[in-house]
Scaffold this active site. Structure first.
Site, PDB file in Angstrom:
ATOM      1  N   GLN A 229       0.665  -1.308   0.019  1.00 27.86           N
ATOM      2  CA  GLN A 229      -0.005  -0.151   0.050  1.00 27.86           C
ATOM      3  C   GLN A 229       0.820   1.165  -0.048  1.00 27.86           C
ATOM      4  OE1 GLN A 229      -2.303   0.745   3.500  1.00 27.86           O
ATOM      5  NE2 GLN A 229      -3.963   1.679   2.602  1.00 27.86           N
TER       6      GLN A 229
ATOM      7  N   ASP B 164      14.084 -10.511  -1.737  1.00 25.63           N
ATOM      8  CA  ASP B 164      13.405 -11.172  -0.875  1.00 25.63           C
ATOM      9  C   ASP B 164      13.940 -11.054   0.543  1.00 25.63           C
ATOM     10  OD1 ASP B 164      12.142 -13.110   0.647  1.00 25.63           O
ATOM     11  OD2 ASP B 164      12.942 -14.802  -0.414  1.00 25.63           O
TER      12      ASP B 164
ATOM     13  N   TYR C 145       1.062  -9.758  14.371  1.00 28.72           N
ATOM     14  CA  TYR C 145       1.507  -8.330  13.646  1.00 28.72           C
ATOM     15  C   TYR C 145       1.966  -7.496  14.595  1.00 28.72           C
ATOM     16  CZ  TYR C 145       0.804  -4.219  10.780  1.00 28.72           C
ATOM     17  OH  TYR C 145       1.266  -3.115  10.194  1.00 28.72           O
TER      18      TYR C 145
ATOM     19  N   ARG D 259       7.388  -9.817  -5.823  1.00 25.18           N
ATOM     20  CA  ARG D 259       6.157  -9.828  -6.952  1.00 25.18           C
ATOM     21  C   ARG D 259       6.672  -8.893  -8.369  1.00 25.18           C
ATOM     22  NH1 ARG D 259       1.526  -7.322  -5.541  1.00 25.18           N
ATOM     23  NH2 ARG D 259       2.267  -6.173  -3.864  1.00 25.18           N
TER      24      ARG D 259
END
Length: 314
Positions: free
Chosen positions: A5, A45, A134, A29
């Protein structure tokens, strides 16, 4: 984690200040064509230390922004993966920053607080005790970064972000994602089903304020910082309050409430407001967007995106 985001927009702002070639975006990605054509992009990565090290050495990196993480709701459904990415990945980045004298930014979150934290407002320093992997991983990041700063002089910087509202990326599995989805639904079907109760108040922020806070904080002289982790705030609202503001533009919006147990429990353990007085005092933080400005901007941006894509606008 540059394709999430926050990464693309931050890279765009940094490139305007420092030059296109001096900011490298990375993710695991494949980037969309428009992102790839914006400036340098590499595969990285966060679990592959050797690859990260090569990138830092070969490109003479000086700043590292570590956005790679599994968010709150997604993390609860993928505990082992969240632990690996959010904690093992963090340690790779901390080691890399120490080894290469990097200035390191790692975002924290509203999710770093828990049910025993002060909720209205939550100060920078208080009991945290989060109840999600998280949140636990972000408290771990805050404390590890602060420890390495005091022990070895690592230039570690961390902001606790509230819910971030953006028209440019799809919701990524966070508890505050309804505040993005409601705008898409308002302009597509005119109906939004909310997974939180109508009166669930949470701190929120427009994405451009979030990017600006990050850059201003990274640029602040170290002598001005009394903390390594700061709260930043802009506004707090409930689903019903944002719906009412949207109805000033789209009176037909209909919202139904079907609370999801996991997300509602997470939201109920979080602060309803942030105390960001230290950020305002130490390095001059000040938001530009309130609720009415956020709603006007989000509706205009999503309407434009749908129109350009040939999609109907409600």
């Amino acid at each position: 984690g540059g394709l999430g985001q926050l990464g693309v927009g931050l890279a765009e702002m940094l490139r305007k200040q420092y030059g296109k070639e001096n900011i490298i975006l990375s993710d695991i990605r494949r980037p969309p064509a428009e992102v790839y054509n914006m400036g340098p992009f590499v595969y990285a990565d966060v679990l592959d230390y050797k690859n990260l090290r090569e990138l830092v050495v070969n490109n003479r990196i000086t700043w590292l922004v570590h956005y790679s993480a599994l968010l709150s709701a997604i993390g609860e459904a993928n505990l082992a993966l969240a632990r690996t990415i959010n904690i093992t990945g963090l340690h790779n980045v901390l080691d890399l920053a120490l080894e290469n004298c990097l200035r390191l930014f790692v975002p924290s979150t509203i999710g770093a607080f828990g049910p025993s934290s002060p909720r209205d407002p939550a100060p920078d320093l208080c009991i945290q005790r989060p109840r999600t992997i998280y949140g636990v991983s972000k408290v771990h990041a805050e404390l590890m970064g602060e420890y390495l700063h005091h022990k070895y002089g690592l230039d570690f910087r961390c902001l606790r972000y509230p819910g971030v509202v953006s028209a440019h990326t799809k919701p990524g599995g966070g508890t505050t994602d309804y505040a993005v989805q409601i705008f898409h639904d308002a302009l597509s079907t005119g109906h939004h089903e909310c997974y939180l109760r109508s009166n669930t108040r949470l701190p929120m922020m427009h994405i451009s304020d979030c990017h600006r806070a990050t850059i201003e904080f990274m640029q602040a002289p170290e002598s001005q910082l009394s903390l390594r982790t700061y709260n930043i705030a802009a506004m707090s609202f409930t689903p019903e309050e944002v719906a009412e503001e949207i109805r000033k533009h789209l009176p037909h919006l209909r919202v139904t409430y079907n609370p999801d147990t996991i997300r509602q429990t997470i939201a109920d353990s979080w602060p309803v407001r942030f105390d960001d007085s230290n950020a305002r005092q130490d390095w001059g933080w000040k938001p530009a967007y309130g609720l009415s400005e956020l709603v006007t901007d989000m509706l205009a941006s999503i309407r434009e995106k749908r129109t350009n894509a040939g999609l109907p606008v409600s």
